[in-house]
Write a protein that holds these residues in place. Structure first.
Motif, mmCIF file in Angstrom:
data_model
loop_
_atom_site.group_PDB
_atom_site.id
_atom_site.type_symbol
_atom_site.label_atom_id
_atom_site.label_comp_id
_atom_site.label_asym_id
_atom_site.label_seq_id
_atom_site.Cartn_x
_atom_site.Cartn_y
_atom_site.Cartn_z
ATOM 1 N N LYS A 59 0.865 -1.179 0.000
ATOM 2 C CA LYS A 59 0.000 0.000 0.000
ATOM 3 C C LYS A 59 0.903 1.231 0.000
ATOM 4 N N ASN A 60 0.648 2.157 -0.932
ATOM 5 C CA ASN A 60 1.491 3.355 -0.993
ATOM 6 C C ASN A 60 0.944 4.456 -0.091
ATOM 7 N N SER A 61 1.584 5.615 -0.118
ATOM 8 C CA SER A 61 1.189 6.715 0.771
ATOM 9 C C SER A 61 -0.193 7.279 0.448
ATOM 10 N N ASN A 62 -0.687 7.026 -0.760
ATOM 11 C CA ASN A 62 -2.040 7.467 -1.150
ATOM 12 C C ASN A 62 -3.096 6.408 -0.845
ATOM 13 N N GLN A 63 -2.701 5.379 -0.087
ATOM 14 C CA GLN A 63 -3.593 4.282 0.302
ATOM 15 C C GLN A 63 -4.087 3.470 -0.902
ATOM 16 N N LYS A 64 -3.285 3.431 -1.960
ATOM 17 C CA LYS A 64 -3.588 2.585 -3.117
ATOM 18 C C LYS A 64 -2.608 1.418 -3.114
ATOM 19 N N LYS A 80 10.087 -0.260 -11.698
ATOM 20 C CA LYS A 80 8.925 0.394 -12.307
ATOM 21 C C LYS A 80 7.627 -0.120 -11.702
ATOM 22 N N THR A 81 6.673 0.790 -11.585
ATOM 23 C CA THR A 81 5.348 0.432 -11.081
ATOM 24 C C THR A 81 4.553 -0.196 -12.218
ATOM 25 N N ILE A 82 3.952 -1.350 -11.941
ATOM 26 C CA ILE A 82 3.180 -2.044 -12.960
ATOM 27 C C ILE A 82 1.671 -1.855 -12.777
ATOM 28 N N PHE A 83 1.239 -1.577 -11.535
ATOM 29 C CA PHE A 83 -0.180 -1.263 -11.334
ATOM 30 C C PHE A 83 -0.390 -0.434 -10.078
ATOM 31 N N LEU A 84 -1.497 0.312 -10.107
ATOM 32 C CA LEU A 84 -2.035 1.012 -8.945
ATOM 33 C C LEU A 84 -3.503 0.640 -8.879
ATOM 34 N N ALA A 85 -3.980 0.255 -7.713
ATOM 35 C CA ALA A 85 -5.368 -0.188 -7.610
ATOM 36 C C ALA A 85 -5.935 0.103 -6.227
ATOM 37 N N GLU A 86 -7.259 0.173 -6.172
ATOM 38 C CA GLU A 86 -7.973 0.348 -4.911
ATOM 39 C C GLU A 86 -8.848 -0.869 -4.676
ATOM 40 N N TYR A 87 -8.976 -1.237 -3.412
ATOM 41 C CA TYR A 87 -9.792 -2.399 -3.050
ATOM 42 C C TYR A 87 -11.271 -2.035 -3.114
ATOM 43 N N GLN A 88 -12.056 -2.913 -3.729
ATOM 44 C CA GLN A 88 -13.508 -2.747 -3.829
ATOM 45 C C GLN A 88 -14.153 -3.798 -2.928
#
Length: 138
Positions: A59-64, A80-88
């Protein structure tokens, strides 16, 4: 004549029981809670189709939730970052953006834990989609 009725009764009983079984199984599936928690995506995942990469999810500092390549056959993609996602929570999955590690392509992503050791990653752009499976490593 009684023999025919008995045969029809058995067929009717069979279909009735199959119907009840179907209803019971669908109710069980709906009532069974997803036993995976949001943070079970955390850790290191092996992605064979992405240059035999190891992707660290945190989890990054933006809570993603962020997936970053930490080891790969393609050395240029490391870090390199491959994805950013939020839990649903409603759908028990993660949605966000999937990034091509060696380019500037972004696609919509859905990540789903199939088990504690297997992660399904689907990238979609327009009418095309690509599915990857990651395996948890230690």
């Amino acid at each position: 004549m009684p023999r025919i009725m008995l045969k029809n009764l058995n067929i009717f009983s069979l279909f009735f029981l199959l119907g009840l079984l179907t209803i019971a199984l669908s109710s069980y599936e709906e009532a069974t809670p997803n036993f995976y928690t949001e943070d079970q995506i955390t850790g290191k995942w092996f992605a064979k189709e992405i240059d035999n990469s190891i992707i660290e999810v945190s989890k990054n500092s933006n809570q993603k939730w962020q997936g970053k390549i930490i080891k790969s056959d393609n050395k240029e993609t490391i870090g390199k970052t491959i994805f950013l996602a939020e839990y649903q929570s409603k759908d028990k999955n993660y949605t966000g953006t999937l990034y091509k590690p060696d380019g500037d392509i972004e696609v919509a992503a859905t990540l789903t834990l199939l088990s504690s050791q297997k992660l399904k990653v689907v990238g979609k752009k327009f009418f095309m989609s690509k599915t990857f499976y990651f395996t948890k490593t230690n």
